[in-house]
Design an enzyme around this catalytic site. Structure first.
Site, PDB file in Angstrom:
ATOM      1  N   ASP A   1      25.624  69.851  39.345  1.00 41.91           N
ATOM      2  CA  ASP A   1      25.364  70.618  38.129  1.00 41.91           C
ATOM      3  C   ASP A   1      26.387  71.750  38.063  1.00 41.91           C
ATOM      4  O   ASP A   1      26.409  72.625  38.931  1.00 41.91           O
ATOM      5  CB  ASP A   1      23.934  71.169  38.191  1.00 41.91           C
ATOM      6  CG  ASP A   1      23.302  71.332  36.825  1.00 41.91           C
ATOM      7  OD1 ASP A   1      24.009  71.809  35.919  1.00 41.91           O
ATOM      8  OD2 ASP A   1      22.111  71.009  36.671  1.00 41.91           O
TER       9      ASP A   1
ATOM     10  N   ASP B   1      26.174  72.369  32.521  1.00 37.99           N
ATOM     11  CA  ASP B   1      25.171  73.242  31.917  1.00 37.99           C
ATOM     12  C   ASP B   1      25.720  73.931  30.661  1.00 37.99           C
ATOM     13  O   ASP B   1      26.823  74.489  30.691  1.00 37.99           O
ATOM     14  CB  ASP B   1      24.783  74.303  32.959  1.00 37.99           C
ATOM     15  CG  ASP B   1      23.527  75.051  32.590  1.00 37.99           C
ATOM     16  OD1 ASP B   1      22.477  74.417  32.452  1.00 37.99           O
ATOM     17  OD2 ASP B   1      23.601  76.297  32.448  1.00 37.99           O
TER      18      ASP B   1
ATOM     19  N   GLU C   1      25.629  69.242  28.710  1.00 35.00           N
ATOM     20  CA  GLU C   1      24.373  69.641  28.060  1.00 35.00           C
ATOM     21  C   GLU C   1      24.731  70.402  26.788  1.00 35.00           C
ATOM     22  O   GLU C   1      25.327  71.471  26.843  1.00 35.00           O
ATOM     23  CB  GLU C   1      23.545  70.533  28.997  1.00 35.00           C
ATOM     24  CG  GLU C   1      22.164  70.846  28.427  1.00 35.00           C
ATOM     25  CD  GLU C   1      21.571  72.157  28.908  1.00 35.00           C
ATOM     26  OE1 GLU C   1      20.349  72.318  28.853  1.00 35.00           O
ATOM     27  OE2 GLU C   1      22.336  73.049  29.324  1.00 35.00           O
TER      28      GLU C   1
ATOM     29  N   HIS D   1      14.297  69.072  33.669  1.00 31.01           N
ATOM     30  CA  HIS D   1      13.633  70.221  34.290  1.00 31.01           C
ATOM     31  C   HIS D   1      13.304  71.343  33.314  1.00 31.01           C
ATOM     32  O   HIS D   1      12.701  72.343  33.711  1.00 31.01           O
ATOM     33  CB  HIS D   1      14.536  70.756  35.404  1.00 31.01           C
ATOM     34  CG  HIS D   1      15.824  71.298  34.847  1.00 31.01           C
ATOM     35  ND1 HIS D   1      16.773  70.499  34.233  1.00 31.01           N
ATOM     36  CD2 HIS D   1      16.303  72.561  34.767  1.00 31.01           C
ATOM     37  CE1 HIS D   1      17.772  71.251  33.812  1.00 31.01           C
ATOM     38  NE2 HIS D   1      17.516  72.502  34.127  1.00 31.01           N
ATOM     39  N   ASP D   2      13.730  71.218  32.067  1.00 36.30           N
ATOM     40  CA  ASP D   2      13.432  72.226  31.042  1.00 36.30           C
ATOM     41  C   ASP D   2      12.355  71.760  30.069  1.00 36.30           C
ATOM     42  O   ASP D   2      11.937  72.539  29.198  1.00 36.30           O
ATOM     43  CB  ASP D   2      14.690  72.529  30.205  1.00 36.30           C
ATOM     44  CG  ASP D   2      15.797  73.195  31.004  1.00 36.30           C
ATOM     45  OD1 ASP D   2      15.499  73.877  32.001  1.00 36.30           O
ATOM     46  OD2 ASP D   2      16.976  73.023  30.608  1.00 36.30           O
TER      47      ASP D   2
END
Ligand code: TEU
Ligand code: CA
Length: 549
Positions: A99, A201, A243, A317-318
């Protein structure tokens, strides 16, 4: 023409390391815990693992605030553990994707510590500093994603710095070529260690121009990505996924077009954004609208049909747990989890499985703010209450959409703490692990896990799933999500009841007659020649090829 990148046939699995498996009893998941469970992913048929951040970090945002990009967080392990993870994954035909969090760093990164030393500090330009407004207040009204102003005053220098997330996550200044070169060198350092690529990210934010009010999609965003590609990403077999909460399909073509020299694919969030309230966002979710929801997927499938590449995911995870958000985790837990997997995994693109999704793990029932750990929930709680929301409504919103739902520990067994840790877990384990856990899922041939394994295996071997053209069906149907995939003489028809009530679909015009049932969650279906009655959350796919039908 068939493309031949491994990631166009593979399924990628996301691990949130803090919550996956704890090997040493400190209550926090770690790299050795991941290594110990690689067989689980091998059984599933996973081709690559995206690890949420594992780097040194004060963990204000669980690692999305990095203080050293070239060190492993001590609670997760050591570089030697990481090298072993790469090797052990490789031995199972699996790869590791890191990430990359480079829109911002932690305020404890040495760059920021140096930068805050004063206006002439050597790393000052690695971050974004502005003088106060004439009245002494914030330079502009830009808001942080976690609530409150995106500017914080540094009293020593009298200037504000920009942070699009928490104040402990100062934004990096991508206009500075030295910063960019340093990021690319760091990326190459990891790639040389054997990582397969990066999930990036909030990469749509790096071209920000705060003075013009621009956050996402800044004018130099794609220049930076092309430069990054030349400097670090131009290696065979590498995969990248950005993302991009701001991306429309036209943007996705810029990011992932085959001649653009940028990324492999992006995560898009239109189907998530349309569920949000104008004022309270996800904390006051809108009723689910299947027609609008389908339109998003159909539009993306059409837009990236010839160029670019889709990523396919329900959860991360969000986001809340997929079966709780889009299925029925009480009355039709297994059926709706399999339905969701079927719909997602047979579209065109690379599917992502978020840890525990393959077990149909559900949202948690949080009864008290003390159980929440997420910096976003804690900040938004105070702001929402100040804006007039009741305590009860906030907790209800957090139960539906809070990020901690996805972060409760992976449920390995029915025993204490779900086999996640022998110590005290950093966040509560969902009590439903006694019924929902990997041990029982893996022991059954009819489990949700078995269903995922089958879908992943079908994609790996069938060209029509990896590369076939996408055709939407029944676009105005309020309960059914249906489409075909077509390649040469082959067609796969996917029909799913996205509701808890019986539904009827008329697909007689699509392909009459008998095909081969490919996958189902009630009974095998082979015949589409007439009206079809579907049970709650029933979903199946039928394969037609020349000579049939
Ligand atoms: O998420 C980006 C992001 O915009 C989310 O914070 C989103 O606004 C929120 O989850 C919606 O409720 C990425 C990471 O995935 C997230 O975990 C980080 O907190 C964030 O960036 C900052 O790095
Ligand atoms: Ca641990």
């Amino acid at each position: 023409m068939l493309e031949d990148n491994w990631w166009q046939r593979a399924t990628i699995y996301q691990i949130y390391p803090r919550s996956f498996a704890d090997s040493n009893g400190d209550g926090i998941g770690d790299l050795n815990g991941i290594i110990a469970h690689l067989d689980h992913l091998e059984d599933l048929g996973i081709g690559a693992i995206w690890l949420s951040p594992i780097f040194a970090s004060p963990m204000r945002d669980n690692g999305y605030d990095i203080s050293d990009y070239q060190a492993i967080a001590p609670e997760f392990g050591t570089l030697a553990d990481f090298d072993r993870l790469i090797a052990e994954a490789k031995a199972r035909n699996n790869r590791i994707i890191l990430d990359l969090v480079v829109n911002h760093s932690s305020n404890e990164h040495r760059w920021f510590k140096s930068a805050s030393a004063g206006r002439d500090a050597p790393y000052r330009d690695y971050y974004i500093w502005r003088d106060p407004a004439p009245d002494g207040g914030v330079p502009s009204d830009l808001q942080s994603a976690f609530g409150g102003p995106a500017w914080t005053l540094d009293p020593a220098s009298g200037q504000y710095y920009l942070h699009q997330f928490a104040p402990e996550q100062p934004d990096l200044n991508w206009e500075n070529p030295k910063l960019r070169a340093e990021v690319y060198a760091m990326m190459n350092w990891w790639l040389d260690r054997g990582v397969a690529g990066f999930r990036m990210d909030v990469i749509d934010l790096i071209g920000k121009e705060p003075d013009r009010g621009i956050t996402s999609n800044g004018p130099h965003l794609h220049d930076y990505l092309q430069e990054m590609h030349k400097a670090a990403l131009d290696r065979p077999g590498l995969v990248t996924v950005g993302e991009t909460w701001s991306a429309a399909p036209s943007d996705a073509l810029l990011y992932s077009g085959r001649d653009r020299g940028e990324l492999s694919m992006v995560f898009q969030f239109e189907q998530v954004l349309l569920q949000m309230d104008e004022v309270f966002g996800k904390w006051r979710p809108k009723p689910f609208d299947l027609i609008a929801f389908k339109q998003v997927f159909f539009r993306w499938q059409a837009a990236l049909a010839e160029d670019g590449w889709n990523s396919l995911f329900w959860s991360n995870h969000d986001l809340p747990r997929a079966v709780s958000r889009y299925g029925d985790d009480k009355r039709y837990h297994i059926e709706s989890a399999k339905m969701l997997a079927t719909v997602l995994h047979l579209m065109k693109g690379t599917p992502y499985v978020y840890q525990g999704e393959e077990l149909a793990m559900t949202n948690m029932v949080f009864t008290d703010m003390d159980q929440l750990r997420d910096i976003e929930a804690l900040n938004m709680h105070d702001l929402s209450i100040a804006q007039g929301m009741s305590e009860a409504e906030f907790i209800a919103g957090a139960n539906e959409n809070g990020r901690d739902n996805a972060r409760t520990p992976m449920q390995w067994t029915a025993s204490e703490n779900a086999g996640f840790t022998t110590g005290t877990p950093w966040i509560d384990v969902n009590p439903n692990h006694v019924a929902i856990n990997a041990a029982s899922e893996r022991a059954s041939e009819t489990s949700v896990f078995a269903h995922y394994r089958k879908l992943i295996g079908l994609r790996a071997k069938m060209d029509v799933i990896a590369y076939g053209a996408f055709e939407p069906h029944l676009e105005d149907h309020e309960q059914i999500f249906a489409y075909s995939r077509v390649l040469g003489d082959e067609r796969i028809v996917v029909v799913a009841n996205f509701s808890g009530q019986a539904a009827t679909a008329d697909l007689a015009g699509i392909m009459a007659g008998a095909g081969e049932p490919l996958i189902w969650n009630y009974e095998p279906v082979s015949d589409l020649s007439g009206r079809l009655d579907l049970k709650p959350y029933e979903a199946f796919a039928v394969h037609f090829s020349k000579g049939q039908g």
